[in-house]
Design a protein around this motif. Sequence first.
Motif, PDB file in Angstrom:
ATOM      1  N   MET A   7       0.832  -1.148  -0.002  1.00 43.82           N
ATOM      2  CA  MET A   7       0.000  -0.011   0.059  1.00 43.82           C
ATOM      3  C   MET A   7       0.831   1.240  -0.010  1.00 43.82           C
ATOM      4  SD  MET A   7      -3.234  -0.668   2.424  1.00 43.82           S
ATOM      5  CE  MET A   7      -4.334  -2.103   2.168  1.00 43.82           C
ATOM      6  N   SER A  22      -5.658   2.616   2.205  1.00 45.46           N
ATOM      7  CA  SER A  22      -6.189   1.528   3.103  1.00 45.46           C
ATOM      8  C   SER A  22      -7.763   1.725   2.907  1.00 45.46           C
ATOM      9  CB  SER A  22      -5.594   1.340   4.285  1.00 45.46           C
ATOM     10  OG  SER A  22      -6.301   0.467   5.130  1.00 45.46           O
ATOM     11  N   LEU A  25      -9.212   1.121  -0.652  1.00 45.12           N
ATOM     12  CA  LEU A  25      -9.007  -0.484  -1.201  1.00 45.12           C
ATOM     13  C   LEU A  25      -9.902  -1.433  -0.316  1.00 45.12           C
ATOM     14  CD1 LEU A  25      -5.455  -0.870  -2.331  1.00 45.12           C
ATOM     15  CD2 LEU A  25      -7.538  -0.034  -3.451  1.00 45.12           C
ATOM     16  N   THR A  26     -10.377  -0.805   0.909  1.00 44.07           N
ATOM     17  CA  THR A  26     -11.101  -1.739   1.717  1.00 44.07           C
ATOM     18  C   THR A  26     -12.636  -1.346   1.809  1.00 44.07           C
ATOM     19  OG1 THR A  26     -10.365  -0.408   3.712  1.00 44.07           O
ATOM     20  CG2 THR A  26      -9.093  -2.485   3.298  1.00 44.07           C
ATOM     21  N   TYR A  48      -1.160  -4.916  -7.450  1.00 42.87           N
ATOM     22  CA  TYR A  48      -1.470  -5.057  -6.045  1.00 42.87           C
ATOM     23  C   TYR A  48      -2.656  -5.931  -5.761  1.00 42.87           C
ATOM     24  CZ  TYR A  48      -2.019  -4.155  -1.182  1.00 42.87           C
ATOM     25  OH  TYR A  48      -2.279  -4.142   0.183  1.00 42.87           O
ATOM     26  N   ARG A  49      -2.539  -6.997  -5.001  1.00 43.60           N
ATOM     27  CA  ARG A  49      -3.910  -7.604  -4.763  1.00 43.60           C
ATOM     28  C   ARG A  49      -4.626  -7.053  -3.855  1.00 43.60           C
ATOM     29  NH1 ARG A  49      -2.233 -13.666  -3.711  1.00 43.60           N
ATOM     30  NH2 ARG A  49      -4.538 -13.821  -3.400  1.00 43.60           N
ATOM     31  N   TYR A  50      -5.916  -6.980  -3.989  1.00 45.22           N
ATOM     32  CA  TYR A  50      -6.815  -6.441  -2.774  1.00 45.22           C
ATOM     33  C   TYR A  50      -8.274  -7.101  -3.201  1.00 45.22           C
ATOM     34  CZ  TYR A  50      -8.615  -3.125  -6.398  1.00 45.22           C
ATOM     35  OH  TYR A  50      -8.912  -2.455  -7.392  1.00 45.22           O
ATOM     36  N   ASN A  56     -16.025  -7.613   0.794  1.00 46.44           N
ATOM     37  CA  ASN A  56     -15.024  -8.094   1.966  1.00 46.44           C
ATOM     38  C   ASN A  56     -15.729  -9.294   2.911  1.00 46.44           C
ATOM     39  OD1 ASN A  56     -13.595  -6.150   1.613  1.00 46.44           O
ATOM     40  ND2 ASN A  56     -14.565  -4.733   2.782  1.00 46.44           N
ATOM     41  N   ALA A 113      -0.976  -6.653   6.115  1.00 46.38           N
ATOM     42  CA  ALA A 113      -1.539  -6.314   4.854  1.00 46.38           C
ATOM     43  C   ALA A 113      -2.917  -7.026   4.804  1.00 46.38           C
ATOM     44  CB  ALA A 113      -0.723  -6.613   3.640  1.00 46.38           C
ATOM     45  N   GLU A 116      -5.469  -5.347   6.731  1.00 47.77           N
ATOM     46  CA  GLU A 116      -5.933  -4.192   6.086  1.00 47.77           C
ATOM     47  C   GLU A 116      -6.913  -4.663   5.036  1.00 47.77           C
ATOM     48  OE1 GLU A 116      -3.082  -1.306   5.084  1.00 47.77           O
ATOM     49  OE2 GLU A 116      -2.893  -0.492   7.381  1.00 47.77           O
ATOM     50  N   GLU A 117      -6.504  -5.515   4.090  1.00 44.03           N
ATOM     51  CA  GLU A 117      -7.320  -5.788   3.016  1.00 44.03           C
ATOM     52  C   GLU A 117      -8.495  -6.798   3.387  1.00 44.03           C
ATOM     53  OE1 GLU A 117      -4.063  -7.975   0.719  1.00 44.03           O
ATOM     54  OE2 GLU A 117      -2.778  -6.069   0.978  1.00 44.03           O
ATOM     55  N   SER A 119      -8.207 -10.035   3.808  1.00 42.95           N
ATOM     56  CA  SER A 119      -8.457 -11.394   3.317  1.00 42.95           C
ATOM     57  C   SER A 119      -8.278 -12.617   4.312  1.00 42.95           C
ATOM     58  CB  SER A 119      -6.957 -11.346   2.482  1.00 42.95           C
ATOM     59  OG  SER A 119      -5.914 -11.225   3.246  1.00 42.95           O
TER      60      SER A 119
END
Length: 318
Positions: A7, A22, A25-26, A48-50, A56, A113, A116-117, A119
């Motif tokens: 990020m 952040s 992307l979230t 970048y993977r998000y 979510n 990460a 934040e993502e 995942s």
Amino acid sequence: MTKKITMQDIADRLNISKNAVSQALTGKPGVSEETRKQIEKIADELGYRYIPRGQNNIKTGNIGLIATDFAFSQTNFFGEIYLSIEQEAQKRNMNLVIQSINQRSIQELSLPAFIEEKSVEGILILSHISTPYINKVLSTGIPTVIIDHHHPNIQADAILTNNRFGSYLAIQHLIELGHKEIAFVGNTRLSPSYQERLEGFRLAFNDYNLKVNEDFLFTNIVEKEENVDQLIKSLAVQPTAWFCINDGFGYFVNSGLKKIGLNVPVDVSVCSFDNGQLARLSTPRITSMDIDLRQYGRKSVEQLCFRIKNHHEPFQEI
């Protein structure tokens, strides 16, 4: 080796804060739609993977485990908990994602990460990090369970040892052996668990109508051999028994007493807490309060699975 895109890389490209990236992307509020689109565009360009907005709640099959560098280094105690967490996750066909948290991240409240993502479906926090940091994790809304730590200002499920009653039983054992001059040694500022062990120590003395010798309460000692040796050598009068806040202190006390010519357990008794490798490797083996570390891991994953499915149920301390 290809550098992993973060990020911060996106933030640097656009000359904006990492926090703004952040939020965008979230799917959180706080950035304009135009800025959000720019961030998503650069993220795609950089690879970048998000998780795109609105996704979510995807079932990833992942759970995260975080702890401080220090906690992960305590393999005698936390290593066995980690292994049982890993085994329990595998039984449930879940992937375990692990991240150690350094002091800089704690101070900057910088989350891994995968948090934040979003995942991961759930998070396990092993031992104490800091109350602000743990609350930053909780603010993401990801179901979270804390292992071997709790605090009045943290609203989350916690898997705990009954530290008060455990130390009470240890002191009761020493008192019933005939000891009245019992030392307490450790650093109670490091963890609520350690403070609770001091409370159990005092409770046992109170129930047996005995007065605690305040001169034998050493509650601010660094867990190092030289510190414990110096403490023992400095005492004009030796206690007849030592209660050590954990096995590390127990090992050092046992060694330090032998250095001044005292025989354990003939001349003095030593009792510690956790019953880890150090208690078993010490000569003689140290009396210690046993903790089922594998049950810690199993129960934490079980509670996290419950929390993932039951977001609105009251928090539990188990």
